[in-house]
Structure formats: C-alpha cells, structure tokens
Scaffold this active site. Sequence first.
Site, short mmCIF file in Angstrom:
data_model
loop_
_atom_site.label_atom_id
_atom_site.label_comp_id
_atom_site.label_asym_id
_atom_site.label_seq_id
_atom_site.Cartn_x
_atom_site.Cartn_y
_atom_site.Cartn_z
CG MET A 31 17.75 18.48 -10.21
SD MET A 31 16.34 19.35 -9.47
CE MET A 31 15.69 20.23 -10.88
N GLY A 32 18.62 14.73 -13.26
CA GLY A 32 18.16 13.71 -14.19
C GLY A 32 17.58 14.30 -15.46
CG HIS A 35 19.67 17.83 -21.85
ND1 HIS A 35 20.80 18.64 -21.84
CD2 HIS A 35 18.84 18.35 -20.90
CE1 HIS A 35 20.65 19.60 -20.96
NE2 HIS A 35 19.48 19.45 -20.37
CG HIS A 38 22.37 16.94 -18.00
ND1 HIS A 38 21.11 16.95 -18.53
CD2 HIS A 38 22.31 17.70 -16.87
CE1 HIS A 38 20.31 17.66 -17.76
NE2 HIS A 38 21.01 18.13 -16.75
CD GLN A 62 17.17 22.32 -7.07
OE1 GLN A 62 18.08 21.81 -6.41
NE2 GLN A 62 17.32 22.64 -8.35
CE LYS A 151 19.74 25.16 -19.07
NZ LYS A 151 18.67 25.71 -18.18
CD GLN A 155 22.74 25.35 -10.09
OE1 GLN A 155 21.60 25.02 -9.76
NE2 GLN A 155 23.45 24.65 -10.96
CB SER A 187 16.47 23.35 -20.71
OG SER A 187 15.68 23.27 -19.53
NE ARG A 189 11.50 23.63 -15.12
CZ ARG A 189 12.40 23.63 -14.15
NH1 ARG A 189 13.65 23.91 -14.46
NH2 ARG A 189 12.06 23.36 -12.91
#
Length: 283
Positions: A31-32, A35, A38, A62, A151, A155, A187, A189
């Site tokens: 989702m872009g 970091h 990814h 989602q 992580k 999912q 993350s 976030r």
Amino acid sequence: MVQCVHTVKELRDIIKPLKAQGKTVGLVPTMGALHQGHASLISTSAKQNDITVVSVFVNPTQFGPNEDFDAYPRTLDSDLKVVEGAGGDIVFAPSPKEMYPSADDTWVEVTGDITKVLCGKTRPIHFRGVTTVVTKLFNIVGPTRAYFGQKDAQQVEVLRRMVKDLFVDIELVIVPINREDTGLARSSRNTYLSSEEKQAATVLSKSLKQALEDFKAGNDNLDNIIKSVTANIQKEPLANIEYVECYGLPGLYKLDTNVVAPSLLAVAVRFGNTRLIDNIILE
C-alpha cells in the site's frame, strides 16, 4: 530505471511478452509508504525472479469506518526510489477506479474462524478487502511467486487458505519480520508515532521475545503465556492493549490448554492513536 504504470493494460503490455520468453515474475503487493521491510520483500523477489512487480495501491475496501484511509501516507516518488534500490523493475500504481471499475460488485472472501479472530474481530471487512484486491493483482500480473511479510501473520494465513481453496497456481513466499535496531517491527504506521510512543512500542517485541524464551524453557500453558505477555506490555504506561492471542499453525486453529509448536502469538496494541501489530512464532 524502474517503470511506473497506472493501468492494467499498460502493465499487461509489458509483462505478456516477458512471460512469453519464459521469464519468471515476482509480485510484491503493497500500500506504498515503503520502508526497509518492504525493501526486504522486493530484494527477495529480485533474487528469485527475472522480473519483480511492486504494486503501490492504498486499497479502500480493506479500511473500515473511522479508520485511517484518508490519512494513510501516499509517497509514490520516494516509493519508486525504494523499489529501484531494492532491485524491483516495475511499479503498478493504479487508481481506485482502475482497480474497482464496477464499484464494489464482486468480492473474494475467506469465511470461518480464520478471519474472525485477531484483527478480524474489530476489523470485520478488512480481510474481504485484502483477498479481493490480492486476487485482482494475481489476475492482472499472473506472477510466478508473490511475497508477503510475516508481520501481517493473519493476512498470510488467510491468503494461504484462499490460494489453496481456489487452486491458485502461485507460490506464496513469506519473508520474516524486518525490525529496527530497537526491535520494533517496521510499519508504515510507525511514522504516526511520537518519539516517546516509538520508544514505548519496543515493549511489543521484548514481550514476544520473552514469551518465546519461556516457551522454549518448557512453559507451554496457554493461559500463562497470554497472561505473561499481557503483564509485560501493561508495564508500559502508553500501551493500550487490543488483544494478546495465540493460535495454532497452519490455519489459526484454536488451542486447548497447552500451546503446541508451531503456534502464532500475536498482539495488537495502541500507542496514542496508532494501532500496531506484532507477532512471533512459538516453535
């Protein structure tokens, strides 16, 4: 130089002749706000495939009401640099209209307890959005392999079930959690955290690591493990626990009184307004 395309036709026009030459294709759905976590997925794909496609798409289906869809970071320019540095070849950055041309008429959904525990209890539409968009990406790209991070453990289990049940001929490659030097799981976030909250959030990895050490030492009582992790996290005043849960693998099956290896020990905790997840496999 990384190619960036925005439509299904553009992407297929690039990939089809490459696949016709027998080249393998790796897909890294994101989702872009990329970091180093990814980047580890992308570099793993680059080592294992001829071509690596990275999708950058903040998937609206989602996100539930009052979640952070509008605030979710969108950093395509810097994402392209991360992809290039990690060895990726193509970035697919579609619009919501491109991915959902008929609004929300068609869904792919995994039902049952696997989507009702852990994050599924408080985010009831989340995994339907995940399985739908990932199925679309699988159909658009037709990858040899697809890469996901441990992580997002629930999912991972949901997607494994979907791929198995729908006979999807794609290998799922699960890459270990990428952590900062402090132990905090990387993350997108994490950017929401203040410096104080970020330091406080290291209690998650410390508590999980202690639980693994206790398990290896012979503490396999489910209640004791849950209580111990909960107590350790509660020592941090800024931590607000959503859940501490443990389920058997594969499939997130319910455990009885004792934990059997392998099992997933997972937590979701808020620091301020930021919800973080982390996990460890007891084995």
